[in-house]
Design an enzyme around this catalytic site. Structure first.
Site, PDB file in Angstrom:
ATOM      1  N   SER A 703       0.879  -1.323  -0.001  1.00  0.00           N
ATOM      2  CA  SER A 703       0.040   0.027   0.093  1.00  0.00           C
ATOM      3  C   SER A 703       0.666   1.376   0.006  1.00  0.00           C
ATOM      4  O   SER A 703       0.423   2.456   0.039  1.00  0.00           O
ATOM      5  CB  SER A 703      -0.918   0.089   1.194  1.00  0.00           C
ATOM      6  OG  SER A 703      -0.174  -0.038   2.374  1.00  0.00           O
ATOM      7  N   LYS A 746      -6.348   3.530   8.817  1.00  0.00           N
ATOM      8  CA  LYS A 746      -5.683   4.668   8.415  1.00  0.00           C
ATOM      9  C   LYS A 746      -6.081   6.030   8.678  1.00  0.00           C
ATOM     10  O   LYS A 746      -5.269   7.009   8.884  1.00  0.00           O
ATOM     11  CB  LYS A 746      -5.281   4.556   7.005  1.00  0.00           C
ATOM     12  CG  LYS A 746      -4.472   3.021   6.815  1.00  0.00           C
ATOM     13  CD  LYS A 746      -4.182   2.546   5.312  1.00  0.00           C
ATOM     14  CE  LYS A 746      -3.533   1.194   5.171  1.00  0.00           C
ATOM     15  NZ  LYS A 746      -3.192   0.972   3.827  1.00  0.00           N
TER      16      LYS A 746
END
Length: 820
Positions: A703, A746
């Site tokens: 990611s 996140k």
């Protein structure tokens, strides 16, 4: 019946006189022997029953009385042929023959010379073979004398120990001076396998034969010694058992005299009453009655008495049919859950759904059971306390079972009663402690179970957590089925990666991502502050922590998904205030302001680094997921003169390194559009270094791909990354942005670091709905599908004159590298 078998009969003549050894003819009749190996110069008693063997003996007695005795390789054959006989035998002289009423013959044969069968003359009416004498080879030497003495001494010791060897043999062996005769006599006297005896017979070298006898005698002596020890132990145990029996009888008589003899019966009667009052299943009832009958027949002093009594006590203590009534009031359940926990709406809704189904079905037994719930989330998010609240809402008994670090399967299934100190497994013990067969049992840290040579507890959990199988769970100690289908199981874990697939498949996963700043503020005001005030001996009037102070603690002194560290910091404030109160100092300002909180807690522990660290080109802010929540990471890129080498540091995993390679490949392929001011062969003359700080922490995952590409583009173009932007997404060589996981975690991390805008893959747009609404209003989500969109959203605009912050392109790169 086979041809001939060795025979020893009390009616055999013992006054046989053997004459001188006869010469060996070229051909002799062969008498096969079963499980008997003859030796030269020894007398062998035989029983002859086969028709052909009887004819052979009659012909021999009518002639020179000579025959050849040969052992059979296959003693189970009744009529062995030439192929089934050994090649070496002994010439024998029939010294005595006796006919018995059953038609068989008893022979006494004196062994003569060793011969080899060199060929066969005939097979009918009996075997006749050509023979050739094989005399011994004797080489006089001190070694031969030593071997003789060793054999004589060892054999004498064996004669003293075993009953089947007469004492006369000891004297006979001691008086033999001929090594050949000595070896033949001892080999023929011992009870050895036929193959081993035949090997001794075929050995022509007397010294080697004696050496083999030394090994055999040593082995036999050791076996005899071990047998004697075993016999002594058995005799000792028998004497000990007899002594215990006598003592127990005396003890029983003493107890009867003192009026104590009925205690054991009273214990048995009490157990019988307790078991009779229980509604036991049929299998458990039979087992309990069987063991109770054994207990009544045993003496209380017997070792097994205590084992059986403990087993029956466990049976009597378990809640076989004791059940608590569920409170199915949905409003009450919602009130309890709201009072104990702030947020966690998905979890609360799932519990309300469970209660709704129970209410509509009336809790009928035939209704399929619900799924096993598994709360997965970072530490400190309230997984265990949530289970306690659910039990309170349902009004069920609550028990907690921690399996973190468990490596022994017996901890789940229990130990069998054959082991000393055996006891049921933790599941049965928890049910005993709960006092009902339908408690809420929370299995904590299920992701931290291990496995070793004692078994795999995770495999044992497969049956426990399967609603279709746990109705007949069998603990090794109880050894009877126990119904676990009424138990409401809830498990907790920090990560799903370490949970085996089959076990994970049996559970319904509910994610607890963590708390936002506003949620932490509300949790602190409603739960943490009042609890810490009480624990530190303060009163509500003596301390009040304002919202701004709590926000400062959350932002500058904690950085976590849960609230454990937040409670510790609040506890620190309470302790310092409690000290002032205890010292007699009057608390003039019970309300804790932000400045006062910083004064009590000391220097701040966490800082928002995004703005400071992205002031120079080549640095980009990324978002990462960890088992303890989301986090922010920085990707730094710099360049230096070299040969085009890419260096990647920061303890990165293979997947993350490949993301860096892919990002660099894309930037190289599109450098003309991204940094047109670069020289054509710039990459061939420069090395690039990509570093992810916090090098002591391992990092991996795809990611960070767009973050690395953005950092590289920022370095080459001289355009800084906007200081309030963080990003996450996987990049391909064609520039596509692929979806990632953990967007909610996140986003929470981005908020705690002061990030205002999040760049995420277009395919994760639906995941943004998992982010709390009040947090979505504060954050600006930019969903992208191509890396060019990332650059447009993340990098500062390119000046129209081509200069960046007043620098020429070449000079800008040099200064940017030094700053990075």
């Amino acid at each position: 019946m086979i041809d001939v078998e060795a025979h020893s009969d009390g009616g055999e003549p013992r006054d046989v006189e053997i004459g001188a050894r006869a010469a060996v003819p070229g051909a002799l009749p062969v008498l096969p022997l079963r499980e008997t190996v003859p030796f030269p110069e020894t007398v062998t008693p035989l029983a002859v029953g086969q028709e052909r063997s009887v004819a052979l003996v009659n012909d021999v007695l009518a002639g020179n009385r000579l025959l050849v005795m040969v052992a059979s390789r296959e003693p189970e054959l009744e009529v062995p042929g030439p192929e089934q006989l050994y090649d070496v035998g002994v010439v024998g002289t029939v010294a005595r023959m006796l006919k018995v009423p059953d038609g068989t013959l008893r022979l006494l044969v004196q062994g003569g010379q060793r011969v080899a069968l060199t060929g066969w003359e005939s097979e009918q009416p009996y075997l006749v073979a050509h023979v050739e004498e094989r005399p011994d080879t004797i080489t006089e030497s001190p070694e031969l004398t030593a071997l003789m003495r060793n054999v004589q001494v060892t054999f004498s010791r064996i004669v003293e120990e075993v009953p089947y060897l007469p004492e006369e043999l000891q004297l006979a062996v001691a008086n033999i001076d001929d090594p050949s005769a000595l070896s033949h006599l001892i080999a023929g006297s011992l009870r050895l396998p036929s193959e081993e005896k035949q090997g001794l017979l075929e050995e022509l070298d007397v010294a080697r034969r004696l050496r083999r006898l030394v090994e055999i005698l040593a082995r036999e002596l050791e076996v005899i010694s071990i047998g004697s020890e075993i016999q002594s132990q058995v005799q000792s145990e028998m004497e000990k058992g007899q002594r215990e029996f006598v003592l127990r009888q005396q003890l029983k008589a003493i107890q009867d005299e003192l009026g104590e003899g009925d205690e054991a019966q009273q214990e048995a009667d009490e157990l019988r009453e307790q078991l009779a009052a229980l509604d036991l299943p049929e299998d458990a009832r039979k087992q309990a009655d069987r063991e109770l009958g054994r207990l009544e027949r045993l003496n209380p002093a017997a070792a097994e008495y205590g084992v059986i009594r403990t087993y029956l006590e466990w049976i009597a203590q378990l809640p076989w049919s004791t059940t608590t009534q569920d409170n199915l009031d949905l409003a009450h359940a919602r009130e309890v859950l709201e009072a104990d926990h702030h947020g966690l709406e998905q979890i609360k809704d799932r519990i309300i759904e469970f209660l709704a189904v129970r209410k509509l079905t009336g809790g009928r037994k035939e209704v399929p059971r619900g799924s096993i719930l598994c709360f997965v989330g970072p530490p400190g998010t309230g997984k265990t306390s949530l289970g306690r609240s659910i039990a309170r809402a349902l009004e069920r008994n609550f028990e907690r079972l921690s399996v973190g670090g468990m490596r022994d399967e017996a901890e789940i299934r229990g130990h069998r009663r054959t082991y000393i100190g055996a006891m049921p497994g933790t599941l049965i013990r928890s049910l005993r402690d709960a006092g009902s067969n339908n408690p809420l049992l929370i299995i904590d840290e299920i992701d931290k179970m291990g496995a070793d040579f004692r078994g795999d507890p995770a495999s044992a959990m497969l049956e426990v957590l399967d609603p279709e199988q746990n109705s007949s769970f069998r603990d090794h100690y109880l050894d009877v089925p126990f119904d676990l289908s009424n138990v409401m199981f809830i498990t907790t874990a920090n990560t799903l990666d370490t949970i085996p697939g089959p076990l994970r498949d049996r559970m319904e996963i509910l994610q607890l991502a963590g708390y936002t700043e506003d949620e932490k503020l509300q949790i602190a005001k409603r739960y943490l502050v009042p609890r810490q005030i009480g624990r530190n001996g303060l009163k509500r009037a003596q301390l009040k922590i304002g919202d701004r102070a709590l926000r400062a603690v959350i932002r500058d002194y904690t950085r976590e998904a849960g609230v454990r560290n937040l409670e510790r910091e609040i506890g620190t404030i309470c302790r310092k205030v409690a000290r002032e109160v205890a010292e007699g100092n009057e608390v003039t300002k019970p309300s804790i302001s932000e400045a006062r909180a910083r004064e009590l807690l000391g220097k701040r522990k966490f800082f928002s680094e995004a703005q400071r660290r992205t002031r120079v080109p080549g640095v980009a802010t990324g978002l990462a997921w960890t088992p303890v929540g989301g986090d922010v990471l920085f990707v730094e890129a710099t360049s230096m003169p070299g040969t085009g080498v890419l260096t990647i540091t920061g303890q990165l995993g293979d997947v993350m390194k490949e993301s860096a390679q892919a990002a660099l490949s894309y930037v190289k392929g599109h450098v003309g559009a991204l940094a047109p001011e670069l020289e054509e062969n710039w990459f061939a003359t420069h090395d690039i270094h990509v570093h992810v700080p916090a090098g002591a922490i391992p990092k991996d995952g795809p990611s960070a791909g767009i973050t690395m590409a953005t950092a590289l583009t920022s370095l080459l173009s001289g355009r800084c990354v906007q200081d309030d932007v963080a990003m996450t997404g996987e990049i391909t060589l064609t520039g596509q942005v692929l979806p990632i996981g953990g967007l909610k975690e996140k986003a929470l991390a981005a908020q705690s670091h002061g990030v205002k805008r999040i760049i995420a893959p277009q395919l994760n747009e639906a995941d943004a709905l998992d982010v709390p609404e009040h947090l979505r209003r504060r954050l600006d989500f930019a969903f992208v599908s191509d890396i060019d969109e990332v650059f447009e959203a993340a990098l500062e605009p390119r000046p129209e004159n081509g200069r960046v912050r007043g620098r020429q392109p070449g000079y800008m790169l040099s200064q940017g590298q030094q700053a990075t």
